[in-house]
Design an enzyme around this catalytic site. Structure first.
Site, PDB file in Angstrom:
ATOM      1  N   ARG A 151      26.978  48.415 -60.288  1.00 27.13           N
ATOM      2  CA  ARG A 151      26.907  49.585 -59.413  1.00 27.13           C
ATOM      3  C   ARG A 151      25.589  50.318 -59.625  1.00 27.13           C
ATOM      4  NH1 ARG A 151      33.038  52.125 -59.908  1.00 27.13           N
ATOM      5  NH2 ARG A 151      34.113  50.281 -59.107  1.00 27.13           N
ATOM      6  N   SER A 172      33.788  51.494 -55.208  1.00 30.28           N
ATOM      7  CA  SER A 172      35.106  52.090 -55.402  1.00 30.28           C
ATOM      8  C   SER A 172      35.188  53.528 -54.919  1.00 30.28           C
ATOM      9  CB  SER A 172      35.510  51.976 -56.877  1.00 30.28           C
ATOM     10  OG  SER A 172      36.842  52.364 -57.077  1.00 30.28           O
ATOM     11  N   HIS A 173      35.393  54.463 -55.825  1.00 29.81           N
ATOM     12  CA  HIS A 173      35.615  55.869 -55.486  1.00 29.81           C
ATOM     13  C   HIS A 173      34.320  56.667 -55.423  1.00 29.81           C
ATOM     14  CE1 HIS A 173      35.454  55.274 -59.764  1.00 29.81           C
ATOM     15  NE2 HIS A 173      35.216  56.546 -59.962  1.00 29.81           N
ATOM     16  N   ASP A 229      41.381  55.556 -52.447  1.00 21.92           N
ATOM     17  CA  ASP A 229      39.931  55.697 -52.578  1.00 21.92           C
ATOM     18  C   ASP A 229      39.200  54.749 -51.639  1.00 21.92           C
ATOM     19  OD1 ASP A 229      40.499  53.334 -53.921  1.00 21.92           O
ATOM     20  OD2 ASP A 229      38.939  53.632 -55.428  1.00 21.92           O
ATOM     21  N   ASP A 279      37.816  51.725 -51.755  1.00 20.77           N
ATOM     22  CA  ASP A 279      38.217  50.320 -51.617  1.00 20.77           C
ATOM     23  C   ASP A 279      39.724  50.131 -51.730  1.00 20.77           C
ATOM     24  OD1 ASP A 279      38.189  50.916 -54.361  1.00 20.77           O
ATOM     25  OD2 ASP A 279      37.834  48.840 -54.916  1.00 20.77           O
ATOM     26  N   ASP A 300      41.985  50.717 -54.031  1.00 23.30           N
ATOM     27  CA  ASP A 300      42.715  50.270 -55.227  1.00 23.30           C
ATOM     28  C   ASP A 300      43.259  51.442 -56.041  1.00 23.30           C
ATOM     29  OD1 ASP A 300      40.286  51.134 -56.290  1.00 23.30           O
ATOM     30  OD2 ASP A 300      39.996  49.381 -57.573  1.00 23.30           O
ATOM     31  N   ARG A 301      42.814  52.653 -55.760  1.00 20.74           N
ATOM     32  CA  ARG A 301      43.337  53.830 -56.452  1.00 20.74           C
ATOM     33  C   ARG A 301      44.236  54.627 -55.514  1.00 20.74           C
ATOM     34  NH1 ARG A 301      39.046  55.842 -60.878  1.00 20.74           N
ATOM     35  NH2 ARG A 301      37.920  53.888 -61.138  1.00 20.74           N
ATOM     36  N   THR A 306      40.475  50.306 -71.113  1.00 24.50           N
ATOM     37  CA  THR A 306      40.296  50.557 -69.685  1.00 24.50           C
ATOM     38  C   THR A 306      39.615  49.348 -69.043  1.00 24.50           C
ATOM     39  OG1 THR A 306      40.143  52.937 -70.029  1.00 24.50           O
ATOM     40  CG2 THR A 306      39.205  52.066 -67.987  1.00 24.50           C
ATOM     41  N   GLU A 349      46.672  52.956 -65.010  1.00 25.72           N
ATOM     42  CA  GLU A 349      45.611  53.697 -65.676  1.00 25.72           C
ATOM     43  C   GLU A 349      45.669  55.148 -65.225  1.00 25.72           C
ATOM     44  OE1 GLU A 349      42.143  50.263 -66.062  1.00 25.72           O
ATOM     45  OE2 GLU A 349      42.080  51.650 -64.367  1.00 25.72           O
ATOM     46  N   SER A 379      43.329  56.912 -64.427  1.00 24.38           N
ATOM     47  CA  SER A 379      42.289  57.153 -63.427  1.00 24.38           C
ATOM     48  C   SER A 379      42.777  56.756 -62.030  1.00 24.38           C
ATOM     49  CB  SER A 379      41.017  56.385 -63.786  1.00 24.38           C
ATOM     50  OG  SER A 379      41.288  55.019 -64.028  1.00 24.38           O
ATOM     51  N   LYS A 430      44.379  46.672 -59.348  1.00 24.32           N
ATOM     52  CA  LYS A 430      45.204  47.830 -59.042  1.00 24.32           C
ATOM     53  C   LYS A 430      45.304  47.961 -57.539  1.00 24.32           C
ATOM     54  CE  LYS A 430      41.250  50.795 -60.322  1.00 24.32           C
ATOM     55  NZ  LYS A 430      40.591  49.989 -61.344  1.00 24.32           N
TER      56      LYS A 430
END
Length: 583
Positions: free
Chosen positions: A25, A124-125, A300, A302, A304-305, A368, A387, A389, A400
């Site tokens: 990233r 991600s987020h 989020d 993508d 996954d959260r 993590t 998790e 997060s 996730k």
């Protein structure tokens, strides 16, 4: 039919292409440097077994953030030049991270081909846009993120790479239209298949959950909900699942059109960044204009959260995974025969531990990073994991899964309300959580995030915290100076994990202070940012007395928060008077 040639082009290596816990990233401006993407993709191919790569099928897609379309075309051209036979791309370049994992594990092509690996284009987020974040993550054939031995190998190659292979004469592929484009290169035919972005994932979820039972709940006039995709890729799945499959009103969807810059917002499903949803659910600074929905959720960038909310009520991610585990066998058909085991990341609260002990389930505490859960799942040792997060999932895939978590909660709500007559008072999200606390006790929990801290200052702070652990008497003396009647630390260490499957050892996974009364302080550097460092402070206190579980979290944790900030000298090291985000 278009015929392409394979060329080898010289390149100069970059020294900063070390993947973090969720891939590489950086800012978009970094990825736009000459050959930056080319180098990383070629290094990934070089790290893979050549006999497996040649003739293979590669999946390429992501959350649709800015620069994704450019990166997709580059990856297609390099894949063609490296002997890949098929490249699958989600329509418009869109696939959630969970959907990628589902396709890797389940989809079979027209010639019997299966995905060998996938490039997921997401940060991600983190925010998106010309001056924001981009990322590339490689997932392997079990559907999960590449393990550390592979990411380390990729990194070593990036530091010395001198050339990359690319297909010359391969036209830009139209990723907006479903179908197959066939080309011919030195190794023979090369196909690019544009596939439906939702089909495989939705099919899998319908095999896991009882959609009819959830639909019966959603169609009840007294039940309302709101799902906020934060302009991420979850929007395309929300419309297909909630509206088309479950009959929800279109008005229940919020920010469900994916945008390259996520509408200028931060696509992180928490109380700080999901402002519109938080306000709608009655948790904002000002009261909402209308009665809040019964249920709210967000995902989020993508997908996954996730964040779960009730009417004027926030469910912590640590409580969420514990409650799902406690109710899964009764409420979710996929788990009707029982759970194999449960797992959480080390910083996540011990709420899941109590459930595991009560239900006599295998329990694992891991560092993590979702790859650690994947190893347990591949060995049939874990069914549900999470998790703090905002990541929750199960062994249906190896990532996730935000939408899965939302459907899990809807399943629990549907199960609890099955016997409630039409027009009766529904069992609410808050009712479910408070009942859980009455049975298992409550783990008061909060996380302080200090984002984009100077990296050297962050490392100095962490080194100082390690030094403090050398003498517990001195450490406890420091705590007494901070708070006169502060709790006593009985153990202080850096978390180290030996994987029970492959015996690999992961060191320096977070600094822990464990108190005599069961409280915990954990300090950790996050590996999910693109610049600087993020320091995360996790603060937890267990309460088993039902008369005390209803206290406000910040009130209950106030003394521990004060100890954490004074003990770490947070402001002195970072110059920050307060955290960027509190969850």
């Amino acid at each position: 039919m278009v015929i392409f040639k394979v060329l080898k082009r010289e390149t100069t290596p970059y020294q900063d292409q070390k993947p973090g816990t969720s891939g590489l990233r950086k800012k978009v401006t970094v990825f736009k440097q000459p050959n930056y993407v080319h180098n990383f993709v070629q290094a990934t191919f070089n790290a893979l077994p050549p006999e497996k790569l040649k003739g293979s099928t590669i999946l390429v897609s992501g959350d649709g953030r800015y620069f994704s379309r450019d990166a997709i075309q580059i990856i297609i051209e390099i894949a063609a030049a490296n002997g890949v036979r098929h490249v699958w791309v989600g329509q418009n370049g869109l696939l959630s991270t969970p959907a990628v994992s589902a396709i890797i594990r389940n989809r079979v092509g027209s010639s019997g081909e299966r995905v060998f690996g996938a490039f997921i284009l997401t940060a991600s987020h983190n925010p998106g846009g010309p001056h924001e974040d981009f990322g590339i993550k490689y997932n392997t054939d079990n559907g999960g993120p590449a393990l550390q031995w592979l990411t380390d190998k990729i990194y070593e190659i990036t530091k010395t790479i001198k050339e990359y292979s690319i297909a010359e004469g391969l036209p830009q592929v139209d990723i907006t239209k479903l179908g197959t484009s066939t080309f011919v290169g030195p190794d023979g035919p090369f196909d690019v298949d544009i596939i439906d972005s939702t089909e495989d994932y939705v099919k899998l979820l319908k095999d896991i959950f009882d959609f009819q039972t959830i639909k019966d709940l959603i169609l009840r006039p007294e039940f309302t909900f709101c799902f906020d995709a934060l302009h991420g890729v979850a929007g395309i799945y929300a419309r297909q699942i909630f509206v088309e499959e479950l009959g929800a009103k279109e008005s229940y969807l919020l920010n469900c059109i994916p945008k390259e810059d996520f509408g200028g917002s931060h696509p992180d499903p928490n109380l700080t960044y999901a402002k519109e949803l938080v306000a709608k659910m009655g948790l904002g600074i000002t009261a909402p204009m209308e009665d809040p929905p019964e249920f709210g959720a967000a995902a989020d960038g993508d997908a996954d959260r996730n964040m779960i909310l009730g009417k004027r009520f926030f469910v912590t991610p640590s409580d969420s995974v514990a409650i799902i585990a406690a109710n899964a066998v009764e409420a979710i058909p996929y788990f009707s025969s029982g759970l194999k085991g449960v797992a959480r990341s080390m910083p996540t609260s011990a709420a899941l531990d109590v459930v595991a002990k009560s239900l006599n389930l295998r329990f694992f505490e891991v560092p993590t990073g979702w790859k650690f859960f994947g190893n347990l799942m591949d060995a049939n040792l874990c069914s549900i994991c999470g998790e703090e997060s905002f990541g929750t999932g199960s062994d249906h895939i190896r990532e996730k899964d935000g939408v899965w978590a939302v459907l899990a909660w809807l399943s629990i709500l549907a199960h609890k309300n099955k016997s409630i007559p039409p027009g009766g008072k529904l069992v609410t999200v808050e009712d479910i959580v408070r009942n859980h606390w009455s049975i298992y006790g409550r783990h008061f929990y909060t996380r302080y995030d200090y984002e984009n801290v100077d990296a050297s200052a962050a490392k100095e702070l962490m080194a100082y915290l390690v030094e403090l652990q050398a003498s517990l008497p001195e450490l406890n003396s420091c705590i007494k100076e901070a708070i006169l009647d502060g709790p006593e630390v009985v153990t202080a260490d850096e978390f180290e994990y030996r994987d029970p499957i492959d015996n690999s050892i992961s060191k320096n996974q977070g600094i822990r202070y464990l108190f005599k009364d069961g409280s915990r302080l954990v300090f950790r550097l996050s590996g999910t940012g693109s610049v600087g460092a993020t320091i995360r402070v996790y603060i937890e206190q267990y309460e088993s007395d039902p008369s005390k579980t209803g206290r406000e979290s910040q009130e209950a944790l106030g003394p521990l928060v004060e100890i954490a900030l004074k003990l770490s000298k947070m402001e002195e090291f970072t110059g920050r008077s307060g955290p960027t985000v509190i969850t």
